[in-house]
Write an enzyme that holds these catalytic residues in place. Structure first.
Site, PDB file in Angstrom:
ATOM      1  CG  ASP A   1      -9.050 -19.396  -0.666  1.00 44.07           C
ATOM      2  OD1 ASP A   1      -9.410 -18.225  -0.892  1.00 44.07           O
ATOM      3  OD2 ASP A   1      -8.451 -19.744   0.360  1.00 44.07           O
ATOM      4  CB  ALA A  20      -0.915  -0.009   1.212  1.00 46.77           C
ATOM      5  CD  GLU A  21       4.361   1.860   4.369  1.00 43.53           C
ATOM      6  OE1 GLU A  21       4.511   2.536   5.378  1.00 43.53           O
ATOM      7  OE2 GLU A  21       4.960   0.781   4.173  1.00 43.53           O
ATOM      8  CE1 TYR A  25     -17.502 -16.940 -10.334  1.00 45.19           C
ATOM      9  CE2 TYR A  25     -15.778 -18.520  -9.789  1.00 45.19           C
ATOM     10  CZ  TYR A  25     -16.286 -17.238  -9.739  1.00 45.19           C
ATOM     11  OH  TYR A  25     -15.578 -16.258  -9.107  1.00 45.19           O
ATOM     12  CB  CYS A  62      25.431 -16.553  11.817  1.00 47.93           C
ATOM     13  SG  CYS A  62      27.141 -17.129  11.920  1.00 47.93           S
ATOM     14  CD  GLU A  75     -20.979 -22.939  -9.538  1.00 51.97           C
ATOM     15  OE1 GLU A  75     -20.134 -22.058  -9.268  1.00 51.97           O
ATOM     16  OE2 GLU A  75     -21.791 -22.855 -10.476  1.00 51.97           O
ATOM     17  CE  LYS A 116     -15.579 -17.654   3.845  1.00 50.28           C
ATOM     18  NZ  LYS A 116     -15.000 -16.601   3.071  1.00 50.28           N
ATOM     19  CB  CYS A 171      28.882 -19.925   9.989  1.00 50.09           C
ATOM     20  SG  CYS A 171      27.583 -20.962  10.702  1.00 50.09           S
ATOM     21  CE  LYS A 194     -22.441 -19.551  -8.438  1.00 46.39           C
ATOM     22  NZ  LYS A 194     -21.492 -19.551  -9.561  1.00 46.39           N
ATOM     23  CE  LYS A 215     -16.861 -17.890  -1.052  1.00 50.11           C
ATOM     24  NZ  LYS A 215     -15.627 -17.242  -1.410  1.00 50.11           N
ATOM     25  CD  GLU A 257     -12.364 -17.146  -7.182  1.00 46.29           C
ATOM     26  OE1 GLU A 257     -13.277 -16.525  -7.764  1.00 46.29           O
ATOM     27  OE2 GLU A 257     -12.017 -16.917  -6.012  1.00 46.29           O
ATOM     28  CB  CYS A 305      30.038 -21.104  13.883  1.00 46.27           C
ATOM     29  SG  CYS A 305      29.373 -19.450  13.679  1.00 46.27           S
ATOM     30  CB  CYS A 342      25.927 -18.665  15.164  1.00 47.28           C
ATOM     31  SG  CYS A 342      25.701 -19.978  13.940  1.00 47.28           S
ATOM     32  CG  LEU A 390     -21.261 -15.196  -3.680  1.00 44.92           C
ATOM     33  CD1 LEU A 390     -20.597 -16.562  -3.753  1.00 44.92           C
ATOM     34  CD2 LEU A 390     -22.640 -15.247  -4.321  1.00 44.92           C
TER      35      LEU A 390
HETATM   36  S1  IVH Z   1     -20.299 -16.751  -8.002  1.00 47.11           S
HETATM   37  C1  IVH Z   1     -22.777 -12.921  -7.806  1.00 47.11           C
HETATM   38  N1  IVH Z   1     -19.063 -19.068  -7.810  1.00 47.11           N
HETATM   39  O1  IVH Z   1     -16.289 -16.021  -4.036  1.00 47.11           O
HETATM   40  C2  IVH Z   1     -22.052 -14.204  -7.683  1.00 47.11           C
HETATM   41  N2  IVH Z   1     -18.057 -17.178  -6.783  1.00 47.11           N
HETATM   42  O2  IVH Z   1     -17.463 -14.556  -1.847  1.00 47.11           O
HETATM   43  C3  IVH Z   1     -20.630 -14.082  -8.024  1.00 47.11           C
HETATM   44  N3  IVH Z   1     -15.900 -17.643  -5.720  1.00 47.11           N
HETATM   45  O3  IVH Z   1     -16.095 -12.871  -5.585  1.00 47.11           O
HETATM   46  C4  IVH Z   1     -19.750 -15.140  -7.588  1.00 47.11           C
HETATM   47  N4  IVH Z   1     -15.819 -19.784  -6.213  1.00 47.11           N
HETATM   48  O4  IVH Z   1     -14.296 -14.621  -6.181  1.00 47.11           O
HETATM   49  C5  IVH Z   1     -19.038 -17.760  -7.487  1.00 47.11           C
HETATM   50  N5  IVH Z   1     -18.047 -21.153  -7.766  1.00 47.11           N
HETATM   51  C6  IVH Z   1     -18.039 -19.874  -7.439  1.00 47.11           C
HETATM   52  C7  IVH Z   1     -16.974 -19.289  -6.716  1.00 47.11           C
HETATM   53  C8  IVH Z   1     -17.031 -17.933  -6.398  1.00 47.11           C
HETATM   54  C9  IVH Z   1     -15.197 -18.782  -5.625  1.00 47.11           C
HETATM   55  C10 IVH Z   1     -15.499 -16.351  -5.134  1.00 47.11           C
HETATM   56  C11 IVH Z   1     -15.595 -15.174  -6.086  1.00 47.11           C
HETATM   57  C12 IVH Z   1     -16.507 -14.199  -5.399  1.00 47.11           C
HETATM   58  C13 IVH Z   1     -16.398 -14.618  -3.976  1.00 47.11           C
HETATM   59  C14 IVH Z   1     -17.602 -14.196  -3.192  1.00 47.11           C
END
Ligand code: IVH
Length: 674
Positions: free
Chosen positions: A110, A28-29, A218, A419, A106, A307, A424, A283, A108, A166, A404, A401, A77
């Site tokens: 990461d 950020a800086e 997705y 060290c 689906e 989650k 060493c 969904k 989720k 993703e 050594c 150390c 979401l």
């Molecule tokens: S749908 C309006 N499907 O989760 C719906 N999101 O917490 C849009 N993510 O920003 C998202 N897997 O980055 C959807 N199978 C999946 C996903 C997914 C991961 C992430 C995505 C979103 C975030 C929301």
């Protein structure tokens, strides 16, 4: 003057960030510095220099990317933090919709959300989610993702299609990346999501390309043309038909009970997938029902993210020890009573540095909470104070150390303790191991264990000694037979021709990573030339800069480094850079012409395109003027294209550029002297 000062500072921090292991300021800086410079340059354009970090998209500068406004906002979401919450959501939704429903489930992912824009079947833009309204243009970087289609399959692509998905880093790539980072003593990424985000925001797309990112799609954003879709399942099938990767784990259910079971199953299987997930997205399948449910201000009512609970365990902290790295860095780590957490058994966990241990105040004998940060790197969160046995002493960072016995040194303002004894034994082992490692001389069969054995046997004092190892000297050692000794000696011999860049990397000069090493080898051509160069000359090499230059000068001035250099020279190790491309017989068809490059080309990186131009006698500049000969506009061109149109400068697409390279300009084209 503030602008030159900012430029110098930005360059310094860029070098530290990309090429060294120790950034001094936060991202950020850093962004603030770049922003300040941009503001000054916008206000006083005379102060803008062509080499300003704000003007160098290909130069490895982490300035901000061009903003992209999403035509359809990328929403977030709502979360369900328990299966009860999830079922409650399902019941609510079913109450609003009177007709039968289907739910699509689906994993989720990461990773980070991405928007991919296709026009007439061709990928024209990739953008990050950003704040949902405005993201960043990362087209050149997403193009490096192998599984992402650059052209849509099928005969009749829609005029406009925006696909969302993703971007993530598979666990195998993440482990390999951190192995490489560790080998180079660079910062380790805390988890695959951070690694994916960092890789996608590289200004140098070749770095992104080396990071092995992947993608699952997705969702649709904008769409003009193409079939009429009525359900999410149809949408996913269509995406598959167009060539997009779609997660094979996706299922659908007619009742929320099935959804519940899917979530439980995913929770149990989450560590067997090869990539990280942090929950399940549920969904509503029918698009008409989605319309009926609508949105809240930040998220759709027709979807929810379940989650997973965080994975933490408690275990006994048996002891805290300190390891010594190649540069002498002393890293404290925790030895734990092995515990199964986040899909694997954890026995060791890093404690990073002195301040971290003090901050967490964990003591040998404590019961500690262990977590897989991002579910991969084990982390000691802190002690369970209620379980602390009476009279447990605070752990003290060693003053000497552990290998050594030399007093450890922590320079003021630094987080690391080191060290400083050049000889060493652990540093010697780590230095040699680094030299023989994959990033450097890549000598097969000469890993840490062997190096340690040879050092202990008195055969190696520095990396130069490996070239005098003989079969006869190795044979008396344990676990070494005739064949393995011969292979090893042959491997060492073969490594002599790896070239200057590899040797430079292997010497472990502070801040000299692969890109600086290659730049030095290319520009200066030999170890002798690098040694003879002044600090200013080194800093003037493109891709080097003042921090690296100072470090190189310091390395050569250190008498400790004399022997290894002498041995490398005596052994006949190649200390020469790549032969300079001979451009003397290329016809100078672009003599006197200036070019401006904007947007990404498929067949050339920016540097390659610039090299082709200068090989023909042309010049590349950064801003379009009346005198500009040609503007070469690739994918997602910037404002330079509009400027060129305004000034009537000839604009070439990639095909036109290739044609010009091959045939030269027509005779009646822009007159260079005008
Ligand atoms: S749908 C309006 N499907 O989760 C719906 N999101 O917490 C849009 N993510 O920003 C998202 N897997 O980055 C959807 N199978 C999946 C996903 C997914 C991961 C992430 C995505 C979103 C975030 C929301």
């Amino acid at each position: 003057m503030r602008a030159p000062e900012l430029r110098e500072q930005i360059q310094h921090h860029t070098d530290l960030y990309y090429l060294a292991d120790e950034p001094e300021i936060s991202d950020a800086e850093f962004d603030e510095l770049v922003q300040e410079l941009r503001t000054i340059e916008a206000r006083w354009p005379d102060l803008l220099t062509p080499d300003s970090p704000t003007q160098r998209p290909g130069g490895g500068v982490a300035s901000t990317f061009a903003p992209v406004t999403h035509v359809v906002p990328m929403l977030s979401l709502d979360n369900a933090f328990s299966l009860e919450d999830l079922v409650a959501w399902g019941v609510r939704v079913e109450r609003i919709i009177s007709d039968p429903m289907r739910f699509v489930t689906e994993p989720k992912m990461d990773g980070l959300a991405i928007s991919l824009l296709y026009e007439n079947g061709r990928l024209v833009r990739g953008a990050t989610r950003g704040d949902g309204v405005t993201g960043e243009d990362v087209t050149a970087n997403v193009r490096t993702i192998a599984s992402l289609p650059k052209r849509l399959q099928g005969a009749d692509p829609p005029a406009v299609l925006e696909v969302r998905g993703e971007v993530f880093m598979p666990l195998s790539s993440f482990k390999e990346l951190n192995r490489r980072q560790g080998e180079a003593e660079l910062r380790l990424f805390a988890n695959p999501r951070n690694a994916a985000a960092g890789s996608l925001r590289q200004k140098d797309a070749s770095i992104t390309a080396s990071r092995d990112l992947d993608l699952f799609c997705y969702q649709l954003g904008a769409k003009e043309g193409g079939p009429k879709l009525t359900t999410h399942e149809q949408t996913l099938q269509w995406l598959l038909d167009l060539g997009f990767p779609v997660n094979p784990e996706i299922r659908s259910f007619t009742d929320i009970g099935g959804v519940h079971d899917f979530c439980t199953r995913m929770l149990a299987q989450r560590h067997d997938l090869g990539y990280e997930i942090d929950g399940v997205v549920i969904k509503v399948d029918e698009l008409a029902q989605r319309d009926e449910l609508g949105f809240t201000s930040r998220a759709p009512r027709w979807a929810i993210a379940y989650k997973f609970p965080p994975e933490e365990k408690t275990t006994l902290l048996r002891g805290i020890f300190v390891s010594i790295g190649r540069t002498g860095r002393a890293t404290p780590f925790a030895q734990l009573e092995p515990v199964f957490v986040g899909g694997s058994t954890v026995g060791l966990a890093t404690l990073h540095n002195q301040d971290e241990v003090a901050r967490k105040d964990v003591r040998p004998g404590d019961t500690v909470i262990v977590r897989k940060a991002g579910d991969v790197i084990p982390e000691v969160v802190g002690p369970v104070l209620a379980k602390r046995p009476k009279g447990l002493r605070k752990w003290k960072f060693p003053t000497k150390c552990p290998i050594c016995g030399t007093p450890l040194v922590r320079p003021e303002g630094e987080a690391n303790t080191r060290c400083v004894n050049f000889s060493c034994p652990e540093k010697v082992v780590q230095r040699i191991n680094y030299f023989t490692g994959r990033a450097a001389m890549d000598i097969e069969g000469l890993g840490e264990e062997r190096v340690r054995q040879f050092v202990a046997a008195g055969l190696l004092e520095d990396a130069g000694d490996i070239f005098s190892l003989t079969v006869d000297a190795l044979l008396p050692l344990e676990r070494i037979g005739q064949k393995s000794a011969e292979n090893l000696v042959a491997g060492i011999e073969a490594s002599k021709s790896r070239g200057l860049a590899r040797v430079l990397i292997g010497l472990g000069i502070r801040h000299v990573g692969p890109s600086a090493a290659q730049a030095l080898a290319r520009e200066l051509g030999s170890m002798d030339a690098i040694e003879a160069a002044s600090e200013e000359e080194l800093a003037a090499v493109d891709g080097v800069g003042p921090v690296i230059a100072a470090s190189i000068v310091e390395w050569f001035a250190d008498a400790n480094n004399g022997p290894v250099l002498r041995k490398l020279r005596a052994a006949g190790v190649s200390l020469l850079g790549p032969p300079k491309a001979d451009t003397s017989d290329v016809e100078q068809t672009f003599a006197g012409l200036t070019f401006v490059l904007t947007g990404g080309l498929d067949g050339y990186t920016r540097d390659e395109a610039a090299a082709e131009i200068s090989a023909r006698g042309g010049k590349v500049t950064s801003s379009v003027a009346k005198k500009t000969g040609y503007v070469v506009a690739g994918a997602s061109p910037g404002s330079k294209l509009a400027k060129a149109e305004q000034l009537g400068v000839t604009i070439l697409d990639e095909a036109g550029f290739v044609d010009l390279l091959e045939h030269g300009p027509p005779f009646d084209d822009p007159d260079p002297d005008e």
